[in-house]
Design a protein around this motif. Structure first.
Motif, PDB file in Angstrom:
ATOM      1  N   CYS A 195       0.812  -1.220   0.000  1.00  7.75           N
ATOM      2  CA  CYS A 195       0.000   0.000   0.000  1.00  7.75           C
ATOM      3  C   CYS A 195       0.848   1.273   0.000  1.00  7.75           C
ATOM      4  O   CYS A 195       0.293   2.382  -0.034  1.00  7.75           O
ATOM      5  CB  CYS A 195      -0.917   0.017   1.219  1.00  7.75           C
ATOM      6  N   ALA A 196       2.155   1.142   0.069  1.00  7.98           N
ATOM      7  CA  ALA A 196       3.039   2.308   0.147  1.00  7.98           C
ATOM      8  C   ALA A 196       3.138   3.010  -1.203  1.00  7.98           C
ATOM      9  O   ALA A 196       2.782   2.452  -2.251  1.00  7.98           O
ATOM     10  CB  ALA A 196       4.416   1.886   0.627  1.00  7.98           C
ATOM     11  N   ASP A 197       3.664   4.226  -1.183  1.00  3.46           N
ATOM     12  CA  ASP A 197       3.884   5.007  -2.399  1.00  3.46           C
ATOM     13  C   ASP A 197       5.244   4.628  -2.977  1.00  3.46           C
ATOM     14  O   ASP A 197       6.288   5.038  -2.471  1.00  3.46           O
ATOM     15  CB  ASP A 197       3.828   6.500  -2.067  1.00  3.46           C
ATOM     16  N   PHE A 198       5.237   3.844  -4.054  1.00  6.76           N
ATOM     17  CA  PHE A 198       6.487   3.342  -4.629  1.00  6.76           C
ATOM     18  C   PHE A 198       7.226   4.410  -5.433  1.00  6.76           C
ATOM     19  O   PHE A 198       8.356   4.190  -5.847  1.00  6.76           O
ATOM     20  CB  PHE A 198       6.218   2.096  -5.479  1.00  6.76           C
ATOM     21  N   SER A 199       6.614   5.567  -5.653  1.00  5.84           N
ATOM     22  CA  SER A 199       7.324   6.650  -6.341  1.00  5.84           C
ATOM     23  C   SER A 199       8.340   7.322  -5.435  1.00  5.84           C
ATOM     24  O   SER A 199       9.219   8.032  -5.907  1.00  5.84           O
ATOM     25  CB  SER A 199       6.330   7.691  -6.866  1.00  5.84           C
ATOM     26  N   CYS A 200       8.211   7.091  -4.120  1.00  2.57           N
ATOM     27  CA  CYS A 200       9.180   7.640  -3.160  1.00  2.57           C
ATOM     28  C   CYS A 200       9.380   6.627  -2.048  1.00  2.57           C
ATOM     29  O   CYS A 200       9.185   6.923  -0.868  1.00  2.57           O
ATOM     30  CB  CYS A 200       8.719   8.982  -2.608  1.00  2.57           C
TER      31      CYS A 200
END
Length: 217
Positions: free
Chosen positions: A11-16
């Motif tokens: 569920c994390a933001d893989f862009s950062c």
């Protein structure tokens, strides 16, 4: 009782991603939860080996891996080499789950089983002697955003009641883990909470504030 707060990195933001890892650790999480799916045991695909290797390298806190795959015993050494410290298998997918759990321990990791909503206590009780963790699915595995299945709650109670008899495993919840369910299940004796969009991610607030509130429930 101390709560283990375990962000589901799917569920994390893989862009950062590096910033997410740092912010989560600063916020006070305990274990990074990494989902692996094969499109066969569950109708979805999860995180890849490169994702898991990256998180294990960057994280200061321990990482677990939840293997929603067939024949998990074939991949134990692979994930142990990547730096995963807890490995969950589904006994529903493994003809020799007892051997696989011992294989996890022999590889230097802690062993866990993940139980589908329809998997009964009696069907897995003999495996509990080899388990450091028992992860109870309160939704059907494979997708985020499902509703909590209330009929699973008695299984949490049973596993908590029997933990000392089988060596003192920790009971964890995975699926629809909302603030309300954390409050309910921690009162029962559940120790670990896999946190996704129900309680942690995409809330527009700092992880520090959210984790502090969850620990205070």
């Amino acid at each position: 009782m101390t709560k283990l707060l375990c962000p589901s990195m799917m569920c994390a933001d893989f862009s950062c991603l590096e910033k997410e890892i740092e912010d989560l650790e600063r916020g006070g999480i305990d274990i990074f939860h990494l989902d692996v799916m094969d499109g066969s045991f569950v109708p979805n695909f999860g995180m890849g080996l490169q994702d898991i290797e990256y998180i294990c390298q960057k994280a200061k806190k321990p990482c677990d891996v939840h293997l929603m795959i067939t024949n998990p015993g074939d991949y134990v050494e692979t994930f142990a080499r990547l730096g995963v410290q807890i490995i969950y298998i589904h006994p529903e997918t493994d003809k020799h789950a007892c051997r696989t759990l011992q294989k996890i321990k022999d590889a230097g990791a802690q062993a866990g089983i993940a139980l589908n909503p329809g998997t009964s206590f009696d069907s897995i009780k003999d495996l509990l002697y080899l388990c450091d963790y028992v992860l109870v699915m309160s939704v059907n595995p494979g997708f985020a955003g499902q509703d909590y299945l209330d009929f699973v709650t008695p299984k949490f109670k049973k596993l908590v009641e029997q933990a000392k008899k089988y060596g003192g495993y920790k009971v964890m919840i995975d699926g629809a883990c909302s603030v309300e369910k954390i409050k309910l299940l921690s009162a029962i004796g559940v120790e670990g909470f896999i946190l996704g969009t129900s309680a942690l991610f995409n809330k527009g607030r700092s992880y520090t504030d959210i984790c502090g509130e969850l620990r205070g429930l």
